[in-house]
Design an enzyme around this catalytic site. Structure first.
Site, PDB file in Angstrom:
ATOM      1  N   GLU A   1      -5.523   5.031  -3.011  1.00 26.47           N
ATOM      2  CA  GLU A   1      -4.705   6.487  -2.884  1.00 26.47           C
ATOM      3  C   GLU A   1      -4.771   7.041  -4.249  1.00 26.47           C
ATOM      4  O   GLU A   1      -4.757   6.100  -5.341  1.00 26.47           O
ATOM      5  CB  GLU A   1      -3.380   6.333  -2.753  1.00 26.47           C
ATOM      6  CG  GLU A   1      -2.963   6.033  -1.356  1.00 26.47           C
ATOM      7  CD  GLU A   1      -1.571   5.793  -0.770  1.00 26.47           C
ATOM      8  OE1 GLU A   1      -0.639   6.121  -1.617  1.00 26.47           O
ATOM      9  OE2 GLU A   1      -1.479   5.591   0.391  1.00 26.47           O
TER      10      GLU A   1
ATOM     11  N   HIS B   1       0.836  10.502   1.028  1.00 22.61           N
ATOM     12  CA  HIS B   1       1.888   9.592   0.817  1.00 22.61           C
ATOM     13  C   HIS B   1       3.211  10.229   0.614  1.00 22.61           C
ATOM     14  O   HIS B   1       4.016  10.051  -0.228  1.00 22.61           O
ATOM     15  CB  HIS B   1       1.768   8.430  -0.231  1.00 22.61           C
ATOM     16  CG  HIS B   1       2.201   7.274   0.174  1.00 22.61           C
ATOM     17  ND1 HIS B   1       1.919   6.240  -0.467  1.00 22.61           N
ATOM     18  CD2 HIS B   1       3.478   7.038   0.583  1.00 22.61           C
ATOM     19  CE1 HIS B   1       2.672   5.149   0.108  1.00 22.61           C
ATOM     20  NE2 HIS B   1       3.852   5.596   0.596  1.00 22.61           N
TER      21      HIS B   1
ATOM     22  N   ARG C   1       1.282   1.877   5.742  1.00 24.67           N
ATOM     23  CA  ARG C   1       0.240   1.503   4.665  1.00 24.67           C
ATOM     24  C   ARG C   1      -1.189   1.497   4.967  1.00 24.67           C
ATOM     25  O   ARG C   1      -1.603   1.241   5.983  1.00 24.67           O
ATOM     26  CB  ARG C   1       0.529  -0.022   4.283  1.00 24.67           C
ATOM     27  CG  ARG C   1       1.638  -0.288   3.419  1.00 24.67           C
ATOM     28  CD  ARG C   1       1.511   0.457   1.817  1.00 24.67           C
ATOM     29  NE  ARG C   1       2.635   0.488   0.926  1.00 24.67           N
ATOM     30  CZ  ARG C   1       3.816   1.170   1.222  1.00 24.67           C
ATOM     31  NH1 ARG C   1       3.774   2.273   1.894  1.00 24.67           N
ATOM     32  NH2 ARG C   1       4.820   1.251   0.386  1.00 24.67           N
TER      33      ARG C   1
HETATM   34  N1  LIG Z   1       4.803   6.434   3.988  1.00 26.18           N
HETATM   35  C1  LIG Z   1       6.183   6.028   3.400  1.00 26.18           C
HETATM   36  O1  LIG Z   1       6.133   6.789   2.181  1.00 26.18           O
HETATM   37  C2  LIG Z   1       6.892   4.996   3.516  1.00 26.18           C
HETATM   38  C3  LIG Z   1       6.027   3.908   4.063  1.00 26.18           C
HETATM   39  N2  LIG Z   1       6.961   2.730   4.672  1.00 26.18           N
HETATM   40  C4  LIG Z   1       6.072   1.548   5.071  1.00 26.18           C
HETATM   41  O2  LIG Z   1       6.487   1.132   6.349  1.00 26.18           O
HETATM   42  C5  LIG Z   1       6.597  -0.124   6.599  1.00 26.18           C
HETATM   43  C6  LIG Z   1       7.848  -0.385   7.579  1.00 26.18           C
HETATM   44  O3  LIG Z   1       9.058   0.032   7.115  1.00 26.18           O
HETATM   45  P1  LIG Z   1      10.247  -0.655   7.558  1.00 26.18           P
HETATM   46  O4  LIG Z   1      10.445  -0.184   9.099  1.00 26.18           O
HETATM   47  O5  LIG Z   1      11.269  -0.361   6.562  1.00 26.18           O
HETATM   48  O6  LIG Z   1      10.174  -2.359   7.440  1.00 26.18           O
HETATM   49  P2  LIG Z   1      10.896  -3.215   8.413  1.00 26.18           P
HETATM   50  O7  LIG Z   1      10.675  -4.716   7.566  1.00 26.18           O
HETATM   51  O8  LIG Z   1      12.190  -2.771   9.029  1.00 26.18           O
HETATM   52  O9  LIG Z   1       9.782  -3.392   9.843  1.00 26.18           O
HETATM   53  C7  LIG Z   1       8.560  -3.846   9.749  1.00 26.18           C
HETATM   54  C8  LIG Z   1       8.544  -4.538  11.059  1.00 26.18           C
HETATM   55  O10 LIG Z   1       7.066  -4.971  11.148  1.00 26.18           O
HETATM   56  C9  LIG Z   1       7.215  -6.054  11.915  1.00 26.18           C
HETATM   57  N3  LIG Z   1       5.786  -6.859  11.496  1.00 26.18           N
HETATM   58  C10 LIG Z   1       5.491  -7.631  10.597  1.00 26.18           C
HETATM   59  N4  LIG Z   1       4.189  -8.292  10.950  1.00 26.18           N
HETATM   60  C11 LIG Z   1       3.559  -7.449  11.948  1.00 26.18           C
HETATM   61  C12 LIG Z   1       2.619  -7.539  12.774  1.00 26.18           C
HETATM   62  N5  LIG Z   1       1.683  -8.528  12.238  1.00 26.18           N
HETATM   63  N6  LIG Z   1       2.628  -6.994  13.792  1.00 26.18           N
HETATM   64  C13 LIG Z   1       3.541  -6.313  14.314  1.00 26.18           C
HETATM   65  N7  LIG Z   1       4.642  -6.075  13.715  1.00 26.18           N
HETATM   66  C14 LIG Z   1       4.764  -6.781  12.459  1.00 26.18           C
HETATM   67  C15 LIG Z   1       8.336  -6.868  11.171  1.00 26.18           C
HETATM   68  O11 LIG Z   1       8.792  -7.936  12.171  1.00 26.18           O
HETATM   69  C16 LIG Z   1       9.249  -5.817  11.280  1.00 26.18           C
HETATM   70  O12 LIG Z   1      10.014  -5.556  12.064  1.00 26.18           O
HETATM   71  C17 LIG Z   1       6.952  -0.611   5.196  1.00 26.18           C
HETATM   72  O13 LIG Z   1       6.429  -2.042   5.224  1.00 26.18           O
HETATM   73  C18 LIG Z   1       6.270   0.358   4.321  1.00 26.18           C
HETATM   74  O14 LIG Z   1       5.038  -0.218   3.779  1.00 26.18           O
HETATM   75  C19 LIG Z   1       8.147   2.750   4.264  1.00 26.18           C
HETATM   76  C20 LIG Z   1       8.852   3.752   3.749  1.00 26.18           C
HETATM   77  C21 LIG Z   1       7.991   4.714   3.453  1.00 26.18           C
HETATM   78  O1  LIG Z   2       7.848   5.897  -3.439  1.00 26.19           O
HETATM   79  C1  LIG Z   2       7.624   6.467  -2.329  1.00 26.19           C
HETATM   80  O2  LIG Z   2       7.504   7.625  -2.155  1.00 26.19           O
HETATM   81  C2  LIG Z   2       6.665   5.748  -1.263  1.00 26.19           C
HETATM   82  C3  LIG Z   2       7.407   5.024  -0.434  1.00 26.19           C
HETATM   83  C4  LIG Z   2       6.931   3.764   0.429  1.00 26.19           C
HETATM   84  O3  LIG Z   2       5.886   3.931   0.689  1.00 26.19           O
HETATM   85  C5  LIG Z   2       7.944   2.690   0.511  1.00 26.19           C
HETATM   86  O4  LIG Z   2       9.286   2.920   0.588  1.00 26.19           O
HETATM   87  O5  LIG Z   2       7.269   1.624   1.142  1.00 26.19           O
END
Ligand SMILES: NC(=O)C1=CN([C@@H]2O[C@H](COP(=O)(O)OP(=O)(O)OC[C@H]3O[C@@H](n4cnc5c(N)ncnc54)[C@H](O)[C@@H]3O)[C@@H](O)[C@H]2O)C=CC1
Ligand SMILES: O=C(O)CCC(=O)C(=O)O
Length: 524
Positions: free
Chosen positions: A258, A276, A229
């Site tokens: 964005e 993104h 993010r």
């Molecule tokens: N660029 C994109 O299109 C996408 C971006 N994302 C982003 O990626 C992030 C992570 O996704 P997932 O791995 O599926 O989520 P997840 O919930 O499996 O992992 C997030 C991890 O961050 C950790 N965390 C929380 N606060 C923290 C801190 N202060 N310091 C260090 N670690 C901390 C949590 O304990 C957790 O293990 C999402 O929150 C989302 O914002 C997700 C999917 C697509």
């Molecule tokens: O919808 C999308 O392509 C963004 C995905 C994403 O950032 C998320 O799943 O957190």
């Protein structure tokens, strides 16, 4: 018919469960295009573009569920949704692989200057010496946030011969061992990593986690990647550290605003960017769309959700086990609320028997919600029941106790009002249904369903007959009738259930009968 708004581009193939359901009318339009109809939608499906603010939630007066086809829910005002009783769900693992692969592609591109070199060739240049890169092999990768995506990245990094070091304050150490990565403090990770990639949600704690102070702990020439993010890395400080050479390069898929407005940063020759795109693959979009479509449909059909942000998450097995008590709790909450015709201060629920092994706080919230729904003109559900009760000065508690009643499972609810107490004991019998087995110390046994007349009377000969006569005179058919008393000749109760509502005139005539103390009409 439920109206569902799909406000961002979401895979239509994935939306099939909703498109095919006769219960749902689907509208695929941006919020701005349906301004006049917002109050009619029961559900909204979004990706990251639509900001689901408190104002929007307030305008969507029938809204019951917000579904995020993706992971991050920072574009949704969760507190406001909770306050208004709107369930928020996401699709937690549908885009994990795509985002991990995108991060890896960004890392490889960053180290080998692929976007810059490609651009240079397109411009007719052939500058091989300007794009000398570095191998990933034997580099130390620091992963901040070791959840689903962080875990997948570590597997790929190890296959490339990288060393992986992770920081995550909520990490279960055995997960680090299972993935064969080194667990470190944030300080250690910053000091030791050659490349740092962030995979946390954007929260108060992670906002500007990488800032002009923490960056000074890192190695000279460190690389940063943000495919999580915008805002986890402070964009404002990057230029200074890129220019003085402390940072070797940055890969950004996400931005604080964005599309991005920091043009100097994105134009920098050591910065590579994508708009993104982490989750932008056919596979991920199909996965997240079908996950939320199925979940929204199940929710609209009255089933509890399995991947909620603002409710306890229930697995399919837990849901199956809890379902009978969920329905029982809803019936009792509504029944007591109607019986107890005065303001209440306290609701206590005690669980006995097999139900004590289940997620009882969810059952308590269901009971509380149906109790409050009888008294409040907006939707109360498991999401906001606790908040609404507290706001109305109603305290609630639950306890589990050893089986005293003799039933295989049992819920006892005690409600304290301004003047009176009211108690109900109920059970759920497999293949038989819900039974109320005690009301205010009167043993009784009935299925709480449809219109009910709760009659308090004296235990005297003829009372039941007179009631039956009057109902017969008005051609009112009694579906079931149960009586209970504590001692012969004392106070007694009658629970009569009907196929259709009983006319007020009939109830008024019953109230005139001698030895009838009170009659309350209930609908559950
Ligand atoms: N660029 C994109 O299109 C996408 C971006 N994302 C982003 O990626 C992030 C992570 O996704 P997932 O791995 O599926 O989520 P997840 O919930 O499996 O992992 C997030 C991890 O961050 C950790 N965390 C929380 N606060 C923290 C801190 N202060 N310091 C260090 N670690 C901390 C949590 O304990 C957790 O293990 C999402 O929150 C989302 O914002 C997700 C999917 C697509
Ligand atoms: O919808 C999308 O392509 C963004 C995905 C994403 O950032 C998320 O799943 O957190």
């Amino acid at each position: 018919m439920f109206r569902v708004l799909v406000a961002d581009p979401i895979s239509e193939e994935g939306l099939q469960p909703l498109l095919e359901s006769p219960l749902v009318s689907l509208t695929i339009k941006k919020v701005d295009e349906v301004k006049q109809e917002l109050h009619e939608f029961d559900a909204i499906l979004v990706r990251s573009a639509t900001h689901v603010s408190e104002l929007l939630i307030k305008k969507m007066k029938k809204l019951k569920i917000i579904a995020r086809a993706g992971v991050g829910v920072d574009n949704i005002d969760i507190d406001a949704a909770t306050k208004y009783g709107v369930v928020v769900i996401n699709a937690p693992n549908g885009n994990t692989i795509s985002t991990a692969e995108h991060t890896f592609a960004m890392m490889a591109s960053l180290m080998r200057h692929i976007p810059q070199a490609s651009q240079s060739v397109k411009q007719g240049e052939w500058k091989r010496s300007s794009f000398v890169g570095a191998e990933l092999y034997q580099k130390r990768l620091g992963i901040i946030g070791f959840g689903r995506i962080g875990g997948e990245i570590s597997k790929r990094a190890k296959a490339f011969g990288m060393e992986v070091i992770v920081f995550d304050p909520f990490l279960n150490k055995s997960k680090a061992e299972k993935f064969g990565v080194q667990y470190a403090s944030l300080h250690e990770l910053l000091e030791q990593s050659d490349i740092i990639t962030v995979h946390t949600p954007l929260t108060k704690e992670t906002k500007h986690l990488i800032n002009n102070k923490t960056v000074q702990l890192t190695k000279q020439g460190v690389y940063f990647i943000n495919c999580a993010r915008g805002g986890i890395i402070d964009e404002g400080m990057l230029i200074e550290f890129l220019e003085n050479g402390h940072i070797g390069g940055v890969a950004l898929d996400v931005f604080e605003v964005e599309p991005p407005v920091n043009h100097k940063l994105i134009a920098h020759n050591k910065v590579i960017t994508t708009p993104h795109l982490g989750a932008s693959t056919k596979e991920a979009q199909l996965n997240v769309a079908s996950q939320v479509a199925e979940e929204v449909l199940a929710f609209l059909k009255g089933h509890p959700v399995t991947s909620s942000i603002n409710l306890p998450t229930l697995s399919k097995e837990v849901y199956r086990a809890i379902k009978p008590y969920y329905h029982l709790a809803k019936k009792i909450g509504s029944f007591i609320s109607q019986c107890m015709q005065e303001p209440v201060q306290e609701i206590s629920i005690s669980y006995e028997g097999s139900v004590t092994e289940l997620e009882t706080p969810f059952i308590t919230k269901s009971l509380l919600a149906s109790f409050l729904n009888e008294r409040i003109d907006f939707t109360v559900n498991e999401v906001n029941a606790g908040i609404v009760a507290t706001e109305r000065g109603i305290s609630y508690s639950e306890k589990k106790q050893s089986n005293l009643s003799g039933y295989e499972n049992c819920l006892t609810v005690e409600v304290k009002g301004e003047q009176h107490y009211f108690t109900v004991k109920a059970t759920s019998i497999p293949n038989f249904g819900e039974r109320i087995v005690k009301v205010n110390d009167f043993n009784i046994d009935f299925y709480p369903n449809g219109p009910i007349l709760y009659v308090q009377h004296l235990d005297k000969p003829g009372v039941i007959g007179h009631v039956g006569n009057i109902l017969g005179n008005y051609d009112v058919n009694i579906a079931t009738m149960q009586v209970g008393r504590k001692k012969a000749g004392g106070e007694a109760i009658m629970m009569l259930t009907f196929d259709k509502q009983v006319d007020v005139a009939v109830i008024n005539e019953l109230k005139e009968l001698q030895d009838i103390l009170s009659i309350i009409e209930i609908f559950v």
